[in-house]
Design an enzyme around this catalytic site. Structure first.
Site, mmCIF file in Angstrom:
data_model
loop_
_atom_site.group_PDB
_atom_site.id
_atom_site.type_symbol
_atom_site.label_atom_id
_atom_site.label_comp_id
_atom_site.label_asym_id
_atom_site.label_seq_id
_atom_site.Cartn_x
_atom_site.Cartn_y
_atom_site.Cartn_z
ATOM 1 N N GLY A 1 -4.200 -2.301 -4.595
ATOM 2 C CA GLY A 1 -3.361 -2.116 -3.425
ATOM 3 C C GLY A 1 -3.635 -3.167 -2.371
ATOM 4 N N CYS A 2 -2.691 -3.327 -1.453
ATOM 5 C CA CYS A 2 -2.815 -4.361 -0.425
ATOM 6 C C CYS A 2 -3.959 -4.052 0.538
ATOM 7 C CB CYS A 2 -1.498 -4.517 0.319
ATOM 8 S SG CYS A 2 -0.797 -2.985 0.971
ATOM 9 N N TYR A 3 -3.957 -2.845 1.099
ATOM 10 C CA TYR A 3 -5.071 -2.446 1.960
ATOM 11 C C TYR A 3 -6.390 -2.554 1.201
ATOM 12 C CZ TYR A 3 -2.653 -0.202 6.000
ATOM 13 O OH TYR A 3 -1.956 0.075 7.146
ATOM 14 N N GLY B 1 0.805 -1.202 0.000
ATOM 15 C CA GLY B 1 0.000 0.000 0.000
ATOM 16 C C GLY B 1 0.833 1.243 0.000
ATOM 17 N N GLY C 1 -7.727 -6.178 0.903
ATOM 18 C CA GLY C 1 -8.284 -6.682 2.151
ATOM 19 C C GLY C 1 -9.581 -5.996 2.543
#
Length: 381
Positions: A186-188, A1, A191
């Protein structure tokens, strides 16, 4: 992120010592985009920005991929050094996905037009700091227009010209198949959307609906690998010890990313913690005519049925259990019946399903590889 900056071996010894079970080899097929499978067993992959933590995880996955081989790697700081040495890869294990003698180059955009090896690349993976990808995309499109590109940064997450690669969103795979330009989420954002999609983009017949006028909120906590290796207060273990650091509490990039792709406004409050990798997200949303928690769990399980990289559990997932794993986990459904407020917990490894694993999954789909999960060690049920 965060921006993908340097690879720091000393700061990631757990990562260096981690191992993954290889996936079984599978047959590949030509991509529906007209991108023909190479005459040999593999697609040639070029990695730009290979110093990042995510770049290393991507290369590790290539070592287990039956149809991809890294042939170009670019890093100014590591130019001239062998890839397997810099990433601490075993020479025999790396042989299938990374040639033992492959060395980093310091490629500039103009070099991509002249370098014959670069022009033979089938897949370009852009693991560059935000804002730099367009400098390379333009010359690549001129010199190698048939190559597939996937951007691991944020430069193309806000345009419809690049396919947004979140395969578990219903209908997304059809957009990714055959795509030559893919933006990796993105990672955030991955999730958070895993927790939000069954409510904000529910299946037909689902009992889950967001209450009118309500804005979901997401409280996120990431390990410090997400802050890169350029020294800062957010990746200093001494500063992070017994500490939790908030940042960008409004209008964060991933807040805008989720809002765009969920087509519904959300609030996102990120923090960084003392562990190295992994993300915990606590999502709160108010439901209209909220059913009981059993029905909520069932609705989430139905939404992600047949999706091995999303695990839905009744209990709350934990960062520790999800670290070094390739799936995102959603669970811990808790409901305040009086107000209709639902709290959902999700966890994700920011370097894997939050980045490198998702990139491999997206490329498999885009290229028409028969097994969408080729090269990815699937979680055990």
């Amino acid at each position: 992120g965060h921006d993908l900056t340097g690879w720091n071996v000393d700061g990631a010894k757990r990562l260096l010592n981690s191992t993954a079970e290889p996936n079984a080899s599978v047959a590949s097929s030509a991509a529906s985009s007209g991108f023909a499978a190479p005459s040999g067993p593999t697609y040639k992959v070029g990695l730009l920005g290979a110093r990042g933590y995510v770049g290393r995880e991507f290369v590790k996955l290539l070592c287990n991929h039956p149809h991809m081989e890294l042939t170009v790697a670019s890093s100014r700081a590591l130019a001239g050094q062998r890839v397997i040495d810099c990433f601490n890869l075993d020479e025999s294990a790396a042989d299938s996905g990374v040639a033992a003698d492959l060395c980093f180059q310091a490629l500039e955009p103009e070099d991509l037009v002249k370098d014959p090896t670069s022009q033979e690349v089938d897949i370009w993976v852009l693991a560059l700091p935000n804002g730099l990808a367009p400098r390379f995309v333009d010359p690549l499109e001129r010199s190698n227009p048939n190559a597939v590109m996937i951007d691991l940064g944020a430069d193309y997450r806000f345009t419809d010209e690049w396919a947004y690669g979140l395969p578990e969103r219903h209908g997304a795979r059809e957009l990714i198949k055959g795509a030559k330009r893919i933006s990796n989420p993105g990672c955030y954002a991955t999730g958070a959307q895993a927790a939000l999609m069954p409510v904000l983009q529910p299946l037909d017949g689902s009992p889950l609906r967001l209450a009118q006028g309500m804005i979901p909120s997401v409280f996120g906590v990431s390990g410090y690998s997400g802050a890169g290796t350029n020294p800062s207060d957010k990746n200093d273990p001494e500063n992070l010890a017994d500490n939790l650091i908030p940042y960008s509490l409004v209008n964060h990039m991933h807040e805008r990313e989720c809002t765009r792709h969920l087509k519904s406004r959300i609030g996102f409050m990120p923090h960084v913690a003392s562990w190295f990798q992994g993300i915990h997200l606590t999502t709160t949303m108010h439901l209209d005519n909220a059913p009981g928690t059993d029905a909520i769990l069932e609705a989430y399980q139905k939404y992600y049925e047949g999706q091995p990289l999303v695990r839905v559990t009744a209990s709350a997932p934990s960062v520790k259990e999800n670290m070094l794993q390739h799936d995102v986990r959603v669970g811990g459904f808790t409901l305040d019946k009086d107000s209709g407020r639902l709290v959902v917990i999700s966890t994700i490894d920011n370097l894997l399903k939050g980045a490198a694993t998702q990139a491999v999954q997206n490329l498999n789909i885009a290229l028409g590889v028969q097994d969408e999960y080729a090269g990815i060690p699937l979680p055990k049920a």
